[in-house]
Design a protein around this motif. Structure first.
Motif, PDB file in Angstrom:
ATOM      1  N   TYR A  20     -22.175   5.521  -4.249  1.00 55.86           N
ATOM      2  CA  TYR A  20     -21.047   5.830  -4.932  1.00 55.86           C
ATOM      3  C   TYR A  20     -21.216   6.081  -6.155  1.00 55.86           C
ATOM      4  O   TYR A  20     -22.386   5.781  -6.926  1.00 55.86           O
ATOM      5  CB  TYR A  20     -19.947   4.711  -4.928  1.00 55.86           C
ATOM      6  CG  TYR A  20     -20.385   3.290  -5.588  1.00 55.86           C
ATOM      7  CD1 TYR A  20     -19.900   2.992  -6.890  1.00 55.86           C
ATOM      8  CD2 TYR A  20     -21.168   2.369  -4.980  1.00 55.86           C
ATOM      9  CE1 TYR A  20     -20.340   2.001  -7.571  1.00 55.86           C
ATOM     10  CE2 TYR A  20     -21.610   0.982  -5.716  1.00 55.86           C
ATOM     11  CZ  TYR A  20     -21.180   0.952  -6.925  1.00 55.86           C
ATOM     12  OH  TYR A  20     -21.669  -0.203  -7.550  1.00 55.86           O
ATOM     13  N   ALA A  21     -20.376   7.031  -6.982  1.00 52.59           N
ATOM     14  CA  ALA A  21     -20.771   7.636  -8.373  1.00 52.59           C
ATOM     15  C   ALA A  21     -19.463   7.818  -8.920  1.00 52.59           C
ATOM     16  O   ALA A  21     -18.287   8.021  -8.608  1.00 52.59           O
ATOM     17  CB  ALA A  21     -21.362   8.885  -7.996  1.00 52.59           C
TER      18      ALA A  21
ATOM     19  N   LEU B 176      -9.592   1.744 -17.577  1.00 50.67           N
ATOM     20  CA  LEU B 176      -9.544   0.248 -17.206  1.00 50.67           C
ATOM     21  C   LEU B 176      -9.244   0.393 -15.477  1.00 50.67           C
ATOM     22  O   LEU B 176      -9.967  -0.185 -14.841  1.00 50.67           O
ATOM     23  CB  LEU B 176      -8.234  -0.417 -17.833  1.00 50.67           C
ATOM     24  CG  LEU B 176      -8.410  -0.865 -19.133  1.00 50.67           C
ATOM     25  CD1 LEU B 176      -7.083  -1.458 -19.722  1.00 50.67           C
ATOM     26  CD2 LEU B 176      -9.715  -1.469 -19.280  1.00 50.67           C
ATOM     27  N   ALA B 177      -8.451   1.273 -14.781  1.00 53.08           N
ATOM     28  CA  ALA B 177      -8.415   1.445 -13.429  1.00 53.08           C
ATOM     29  C   ALA B 177      -9.915   1.731 -12.865  1.00 53.08           C
ATOM     30  O   ALA B 177     -10.014   1.282 -12.069  1.00 53.08           O
ATOM     31  CB  ALA B 177      -7.488   2.368 -13.185  1.00 53.08           C
ATOM     32  N   LEU B 178     -10.557   2.831 -13.500  1.00 48.12           N
ATOM     33  CA  LEU B 178     -11.901   2.884 -12.823  1.00 48.12           C
ATOM     34  C   LEU B 178     -12.628   1.953 -13.134  1.00 48.12           C
ATOM     35  O   LEU B 178     -13.591   1.339 -11.929  1.00 48.12           O
ATOM     36  CB  LEU B 178     -12.529   4.281 -13.745  1.00 48.12           C
ATOM     37  CG  LEU B 178     -13.865   4.619 -13.383  1.00 48.12           C
ATOM     38  CD1 LEU B 178     -13.955   4.893 -11.828  1.00 48.12           C
ATOM     39  CD2 LEU B 178     -14.440   5.766 -14.016  1.00 48.12           C
TER      40      LEU B 178
ATOM     41  N   LEU C 188     -14.800  -0.150 -10.105  1.00 43.17           N
ATOM     42  CA  LEU C 188     -16.416  -0.310 -10.017  1.00 43.17           C
ATOM     43  C   LEU C 188     -16.571  -1.593  -9.934  1.00 43.17           C
ATOM     44  O   LEU C 188     -17.663  -2.243  -9.160  1.00 43.17           O
ATOM     45  CB  LEU C 188     -16.777   0.405 -11.263  1.00 43.17           C
ATOM     46  CG  LEU C 188     -16.719   2.003 -11.307  1.00 43.17           C
ATOM     47  CD1 LEU C 188     -17.219   1.983 -12.756  1.00 43.17           C
ATOM     48  CD2 LEU C 188     -17.675   2.439 -10.362  1.00 43.17           C
ATOM     49  N   ASN C 189     -15.859  -2.697 -10.373  1.00 39.53           N
ATOM     50  CA  ASN C 189     -16.121  -4.057 -10.243  1.00 39.53           C
ATOM     51  C   ASN C 189     -16.010  -4.363  -8.739  1.00 39.53           C
ATOM     52  O   ASN C 189     -16.599  -5.462  -8.651  1.00 39.53           O
ATOM     53  CB  ASN C 189     -15.080  -4.972 -11.309  1.00 39.53           C
ATOM     54  CG  ASN C 189     -15.429  -4.689 -12.749  1.00 39.53           C
ATOM     55  OD1 ASN C 189     -16.522  -4.359 -13.201  1.00 39.53           O
ATOM     56  ND2 ASN C 189     -14.312  -4.988 -13.652  1.00 39.53           N
ATOM     57  N   GLN C 190     -14.919  -3.979  -8.283  1.00 40.37           N
ATOM     58  CA  GLN C 190     -14.759  -4.427  -6.689  1.00 40.37           C
ATOM     59  C   GLN C 190     -16.096  -3.847  -5.977  1.00 40.37           C
ATOM     60  O   GLN C 190     -16.558  -4.503  -5.104  1.00 40.37           O
ATOM     61  CB  GLN C 190     -13.833  -3.642  -6.150  1.00 40.37           C
ATOM     62  CG  GLN C 190     -12.460  -3.948  -6.873  1.00 40.37           C
ATOM     63  CD  GLN C 190     -12.164  -5.355  -7.156  1.00 40.37           C
ATOM     64  OE1 GLN C 190     -12.291  -6.421  -6.248  1.00 40.37           O
ATOM     65  NE2 GLN C 190     -12.115  -5.972  -8.501  1.00 40.37           N
ATOM     66  N   LEU C 191     -16.431  -2.560  -6.482  1.00 40.01           N
ATOM     67  CA  LEU C 191     -17.923  -2.071  -5.480  1.00 40.01           C
ATOM     68  C   LEU C 191     -19.015  -2.793  -5.955  1.00 40.01           C
ATOM     69  O   LEU C 191     -20.125  -2.716  -5.450  1.00 40.01           O
ATOM     70  CB  LEU C 191     -17.979  -0.672  -5.897  1.00 40.01           C
ATOM     71  CG  LEU C 191     -16.808   0.232  -5.257  1.00 40.01           C
ATOM     72  CD1 LEU C 191     -16.961   1.644  -5.982  1.00 40.01           C
ATOM     73  CD2 LEU C 191     -16.849   0.284  -3.852  1.00 40.01           C
TER      74      LEU C 191
END
Length: 329
Positions: free
Chosen positions: A283-284, A300-302, A306-309
């Motif tokens: 993922y990138a 903050l949404a991104l 990214l934290n979930q991934l």
């Protein structure tokens, strides 16, 4: 035309809503803190500007005409949209993006993606009742199309990029995991009765079912197709599985998407001499706001996605969970 548009102010639309909701000019005037004559004058000004009659003067109550009903309905919609825009602007000012576009490879779990979306919408940053205010846009891509969506600026986050893709300046990439593929066909397909492993000479005599690479500008990828082989090309992985169920060909598919079909005997898997058992995926995302110096490099949404991934469980769910199975024909 402009004077009509100028007459349709938020205050005028709110006035119409209050009159219709309270049922009379007098009650609306009390709620708005005005005298009834001032309210009547404002309504007449609005009627003159639009050249329509909004209220039936023959009724003692504030009874709307057909034109008044239309203005009330559209006015309420416009007021709601203006409020939504104001909320999104406030959220953007705190670091939440107005929109986040996520491109995901068609072979990954749509169910997991929607569960993540549900969790995202359930966020209540700073106690805000309407959540982050970021509009999510999800798009399914195939092979190089996932990478192209990111590098072309059509996506902010790309999930399921093939391992063969090289990096690019301004883009960060992390491993997602390995996607396991199996070579399958319907049980009545001629290849299903041949001894394993199947070789190229046997496979090339039968039609392959392939998913078209969604890349428009980059060179499309072709995987596991033999020279001279007949090919049925479909737009999605799910349609490929549907075609395989009907015996229209054979091909490689993610094990997670056909696990139940294999267990039920709707499809069968066969070992192949050149079989590609795993496909590394990544993922990138963009690491800097290229061309937008006033925009924060990472909203903050991104950051939340990214934290979930970062979670191994989330990555495994995207790779291993079925995306939903069709009814077997």
């Amino acid at each position: 035309m402009s004077f009509r548009r100028n007459a349709l102010t938020p205050d005028a639309l709110a006035m119409m809503d209050t009159i219709a909701r309270t049922g009379s000019f007098a009650a609306a005037a009390r709620e708005l803190g005005k005298v009834p004559s001032a309210l009547t004058y404002s309504v007449r000004q609005l009627e003159d500007a639009l050249d329509v009659l909004l209220f039936d003067r023959r009724s003692r109550q504030a009874e709307l005409t057909a034109a008044g009903e239309e203005l009330l309905n559209e006015g309420r919609r416009l007021l709601a949209e203006m409020e939504a825009v104001a909320n999104r602007v406030r959220r953007v000012s705190t670091g939440w993006e107005a929109q986040l576009t996520i491109a995901i490879d068609d072979a990954l779990s749509r169910r997991t993606l929607l569960e993540l979306s549900e969790a995202f919408y359930a966020l209540r940053p700073d106690g805000h009742p309407q959540g982050p205010g970021t509009r999510l846009r999800l798009r399914a891509e195939v092979m190089a199309g996932t990478w192209e969506a990111l590098v072309s600026g059509q996506a902010d986050l790309a999930i399921g990029i093939p391992g063969e893709v090289l990096g690019s300046p301004g883009i960060e990439m992390k491993p997602l995991g390995e996607l396991q593929f199996v070579y399958v066909m319907a049980p009545h397909h001629p290849l299903a009765s041949l001894p394993e492993p199947l070789d190229d000479l046997q496979i090339v005599q039968h039609r392959a079912v392939a998913v078209a690479d969604s890349a428009q500008r980059l060179s499309p990828q072709t995987v596991n197709l033999l020279s001279g082989q007949d090919v049925l090309t479909v737009p999605t992985m799910q349609m490929k599985i549907d075609a395989l169920l009907r015996g229209l060909g054979a091909g490689f598919v993610p094990l997670s998407m056909v696990h139940d079909h294999l267990g039920a005997g709707h499809l069968v898997s066969r070992e192949v001499q050149r079989q590609r058992r795993h496909s590394r995926t990544h993922y990138a995302w963009r690491s800097a706001a290229v061309g937008h110096p006033r925009k924060a490099p990472q909203g903050l949404a991104l950051q939340w996605w990214l934290n979930q991934l970062e979670s191994p469980a989330t990555r495994a769910a995207l790779l291993e969970r079925p995306s939903g199975l069709p009814t077997c024909p």
